[in-house]
Design an enzyme around this catalytic site. Sequence first.
Site, PDB file in Angstrom:
ATOM      1  N   CYS A   1       0.832  -1.199   0.000  1.00  0.00           N
ATOM      2  CA  CYS A   1       0.000   0.000   0.000  1.00  0.00           C
ATOM      3  C   CYS A   1       0.870   1.254   0.000  1.00  0.00           C
ATOM      4  O   CYS A   1       1.399   1.656   1.048  1.00  0.00           O
ATOM      5  CB  CYS A   1      -0.912  -0.013   1.226  1.00  0.00           C
ATOM      6  SG  CYS A   1      -1.910   1.458   1.369  1.00  0.00           S
TER       7      CYS A   1
ATOM      8  N   CYS B   1      -0.442   4.099   2.173  1.00  0.00           N
ATOM      9  CA  CYS B   1      -0.262   3.919   3.624  1.00  0.00           C
ATOM     10  C   CYS B   1       1.191   4.176   4.017  1.00  0.00           C
ATOM     11  O   CYS B   1       1.461   4.763   5.057  1.00  0.00           O
ATOM     12  CB  CYS B   1      -0.606   2.494   4.063  1.00  0.00           C
ATOM     13  SG  CYS B   1      -2.055   1.797   3.303  1.00  0.00           S
ATOM     14  N   ASP B   2       2.131   3.715   3.207  1.00  0.00           N
ATOM     15  CA  ASP B   2       3.527   3.666   3.654  1.00  0.00           C
ATOM     16  C   ASP B   2       4.495   4.548   2.862  1.00  0.00           C
ATOM     17  O   ASP B   2       5.627   4.755   3.292  1.00  0.00           O
ATOM     18  CB  ASP B   2       4.038   2.216   3.548  1.00  0.00           C
ATOM     19  CG  ASP B   2       3.184   1.257   4.360  1.00  0.00           C
ATOM     20  OD1 ASP B   2       2.705   1.674   5.431  1.00  0.00           O
ATOM     21  OD2 ASP B   2       2.986   0.110   3.921  1.00  0.00           O
TER      22      ASP B   2
END
Length: 309
Positions: free
Chosen positions: A131, A134-135
């Site tokens: 992701c 997300c990261d």
Amino acid sequence: MEKVVIIGSGCAGWTAALYTARADLKPLVLTGKQPGGLLTTTSIVENFPGFPEGVDGYELMTRMQKQAERFGARASFGLVETVDFSKNPFALTVDGEKVEAETVIIATGASHKHLDVPGEDLLETKGVTYCATCDGALPVFRNQPLVVVGGGDSACEEAMYLTRFGSVVYLVHRRDSLRASRIMADRALANPKIKPIWDSAVTEVLDVKQDKVTGVKLKNLKTGAESVLDCAGVFIAIGHGPNTEIFKGQIKTDALGFIIPQQGTMTNVPGVFVAGDCADHVYRQAVTAAGAGCAAAIDAERFLSARNE
Ligand code: NAP
């Protein structure tokens, strides 16, 4: 006993909740371990009708939840452990508690697929991720070479997002053309920070000994040539598999585990309906999942009316 239990809280789940709530069925939505579903891990959603400027995936899901709750839907942050669809009322175990339901709408969606190569699992969260939104902004990826694996819309989207952080983004794909929609593919390939690496597979993520990602081993699938590509992060975007494991043996699926509806959205068990990515390996869009959630809600409502007549 619940009239309607909805398993899953993505586009399909919350749309089913909205419709069954407006039919005064007070649905219980079991959110699962990722409330809001996969869309909450995406950045801007540009193809959901009604948002000409695009909408953040997390915001879209929060709005869907609020809209359903306004009409009486209830969210429970539970994980379904077992289901028994052998008789009605159906029995579910949710975090150890028993829940009974007259109808169930399965909207469990899909999860990221893994490459299944050495190093991938051991280096997850240490440079391997599924992701980018997300990261991607983590300090470890800043101004570093990054690798995205895949050739679909997700891979293009992840690669474009990562150009904000990485020094260069290698898009490693096993064929010589992208599967992504034309608009996404054109955008990705026009981005000077994205370097496609065609006809290539990642055969190993390095370096387990150093306990962090330092590169990937690549194999050219046409020539067989092997090489090492240095990078600080590997973003795997190779599609999704359906989250249908807990229904095995009770609900009919195809060989890949996607649920096969029998009549409208009804499964092989009367009173159990299905909507969204766990039953769809063709369209897999937020708006088609929402549409399927609506259809499942209408089918469930009609099932209950016929049963109580
Ligand atoms: P996808 O379309 O199924 O693409 C998966 C990609 O990964 C394909 O290019 C596939 O290669 C490759 N792949 C699969 N297994 C692999 C493996 N073991 N090793 C290496 N490569 C592998 O999945 P997706 O990109 O996640 O998209 C899923 C759906 O969501 C699509 O319908 C897409 O349109 C939608 N989506 C839309 C947007 C948007 O519009 N903003 C964004 C994200 C996703 P092959 O091409 O060789 O099969």
